[in-house]
Scaffold this motif. Structure first.
Motif, short mmCIF file in Angstrom:
data_model
loop_
_atom_site.label_atom_id
_atom_site.label_comp_id
_atom_site.label_asym_id
_atom_site.label_seq_id
_atom_site.Cartn_x
_atom_site.Cartn_y
_atom_site.Cartn_z
N PHE A 43 0.83 -1.20 0.00
CA PHE A 43 0.00 0.00 0.00
C PHE A 43 0.87 1.26 0.00
CE2 PHE A 43 -3.73 -2.33 2.26
CZ PHE A 43 -4.17 -2.82 1.04
N ALA A 44 1.92 1.26 0.78
CA ALA A 44 2.79 2.43 0.84
C ALA A 44 3.46 2.68 -0.51
CB ALA A 44 3.85 2.24 1.93
N LYS A 94 3.45 5.90 -5.57
CA LYS A 94 3.36 5.87 -7.03
C LYS A 94 2.18 6.71 -7.52
CE LYS A 94 5.60 1.45 -8.19
NZ LYS A 94 6.56 2.07 -9.14
N ASP A 95 1.04 6.58 -6.84
CA ASP A 95 -0.13 7.37 -7.22
C ASP A 95 0.16 8.86 -7.08
OD1 ASP A 95 -1.86 5.32 -7.93
OD2 ASP A 95 -2.74 5.12 -5.92
N GLN A 96 0.79 9.23 -5.97
CA GLN A 96 1.08 10.64 -5.73
C GLN A 96 2.03 11.19 -6.79
OE1 GLN A 96 2.50 10.39 -1.68
NE2 GLN A 96 0.47 10.75 -0.82
N ALA A 97 3.01 10.39 -7.17
CA ALA A 97 3.97 10.82 -8.19
C ALA A 97 3.30 11.01 -9.55
CB ALA A 97 5.10 9.79 -8.32
N ALA A 98 2.24 10.22 -9.77
CA ALA A 98 1.51 10.31 -11.04
C ALA A 98 0.37 11.32 -10.98
CB ALA A 98 0.96 8.93 -11.41
N GLN A 143 9.52 4.50 2.68
CA GLN A 143 10.01 4.17 4.01
C GLN A 143 9.53 5.19 5.05
OE1 GLN A 143 11.58 1.37 5.10
NE2 GLN A 143 11.11 0.66 3.01
N ALA A 144 9.46 6.45 4.65
CA ALA A 144 8.96 7.49 5.55
C ALA A 144 7.48 7.27 5.86
CB ALA A 144 9.17 8.87 4.92
N LEU A 145 6.73 6.85 4.85
CA LEU A 145 5.31 6.59 5.04
C LEU A 145 5.10 5.41 5.99
CD1 LEU A 145 2.51 7.53 4.22
CD2 LEU A 145 2.63 6.01 2.23
N LEU A 146 5.88 4.35 5.80
CA LEU A 146 5.78 3.19 6.69
C LEU A 146 6.16 3.57 8.12
CD1 LEU A 146 7.30 0.45 4.35
CD2 LEU A 146 4.94 0.58 5.15
N LYS A 147 7.14 4.42 8.26
CA LYS A 147 7.52 4.91 9.58
C LYS A 147 6.38 5.68 10.22
CE LYS A 147 10.51 5.78 12.89
NZ LYS A 147 11.06 4.70 13.77
N GLU A 148 5.72 6.48 9.43
CA GLU A 148 4.57 7.27 9.90
C GLU A 148 3.45 6.35 10.37
OE1 GLU A 148 1.58 10.23 7.57
OE2 GLU A 148 3.71 10.64 7.30
N TRP A 149 3.26 5.25 9.67
CA TRP A 149 2.19 4.32 10.00
C TRP A 149 2.44 3.51 11.26
CZ3 TRP A 149 0.76 1.78 4.61
CH2 TRP A 149 0.17 2.76 3.79
N GLU A 150 3.64 3.57 11.80
CA GLU A 150 3.94 2.82 13.02
C GLU A 150 3.07 3.27 14.18
OE1 GLU A 150 8.10 3.10 13.82
OE2 GLU A 150 8.69 1.87 12.10
N ALA A 151 2.54 4.49 14.09
CA ALA A 151 1.66 5.01 15.14
C ALA A 151 0.31 4.30 15.15
CB ALA A 151 1.45 6.51 14.95
N SER A 152 0.03 3.55 14.10
CA SER A 152 -1.27 2.88 13.97
C SER A 152 -1.57 1.94 15.13
CB SER A 152 -1.33 2.08 12.67
OG SER A 152 -1.23 2.92 11.55
#
Length: 222
Positions: free
Chosen positions: A99-100, A105-109, A172-181
């Motif tokens: 998902f990350a 990829k979606d954001q880049a496009a 990797q930054a996004l996955l790090k952010e999701w650690e708060a989940s």
């Protein structure tokens, strides 16, 4: 089009109160009843609505039908952000990683991640349907390659593209952010809606789709 009856069925499954149709004159929100303030607020989350969820959560699957409408109803400047919980489901970590990669990829496009053109949305929908409609468990944790392939096929990317994307600093930054989940989900489970990075809405207090949207707008303004 989402209807009140459709959302009422979701609330019934969550054990929520009787559906309230008249929400225009709703009482002010009460902390401890409608929402709680997180002990550890999320950084840089002003003007955001975060949904913590899992592909393996039945209520997350049901709520997924309403997420586009919730996101589209946000005030100007507010942003919806999905946080996938890797600790739930046999393949939670793989799902989070894919998902990350797809979100970046979606954001880049320049593709809205909630649109039908979104690779993230296609993969998420494929997993929800396989798991909750077809009862596919991909070997109960014994066949991670099959699980990953389901998402890759839906998103239209190769395993090589996925593995390369996983090395991206933004992923990797996004996955790090999701650690708060995990900490957020430990308060009341998932789905969990967090507004401005600190206000967690109690799902048991939600009486309708309109009510959820009103709660979000009120907390965004706090």
């Amino acid at each position: 089009m989402v209807t009140k009856n459709m959302f009422a069925k979701v609330l019934a499954g969550l054990g929520a109160a009787v559906l309230s149709i008249a929400v225009a004159n709703a009482a002010p929100l009460k902390e401890g009843t409608d929402y709680t303030t997180l002990k550890n607020p999320l950084p840089n989350a002003k003007n955001t609505v975060i949904e913590v969820y899992s592909y393996a959560c039945p209520f997350c699957f049901k709520y997924s039908k309403f997420i586009p409408q919730i996101a589209s109803s946000l005030p100007k400047g507010a942003v919806f952000k999905p946080y996938h919980l890797e600790q739930k489901g046999d393949y939670g970590k793989i799902a989070s990683e894919l998902f990350a990669v797809l979100i970046v990829k979606d954001q880049a496009a320049g593709v809205d991640i909630l649109s039908d053109k979104s690779a993230f949305h296609k993969a998420e929908e494929a997993y929800f349907n396989e798991y909750h409609k077809k009862n596919n468990r991909w070997g109960g944790g014994k066949n991670p390659d099959a699980f990953l392939q389901t998402g890759l096929d839906a998103a239209g990317i190769s395993k090589a593209d996925f593995e390369a994307g996983l090395k991206d600093e933004k992923v990797q930054a996004l996955l790090k952010e999701w650690e708060a989940s995990y900490e957020i989900a430990s308060v009341q489970g998932v789905p969990a809606f967090v507004v401005n990075g600190k206000y967690l809405i109690y799902t048991k207090s939600i009486t309708s789709l309109d009510d959820l949207q009103d709660k979000i707008k009120t907390l965004l303004a706090q």
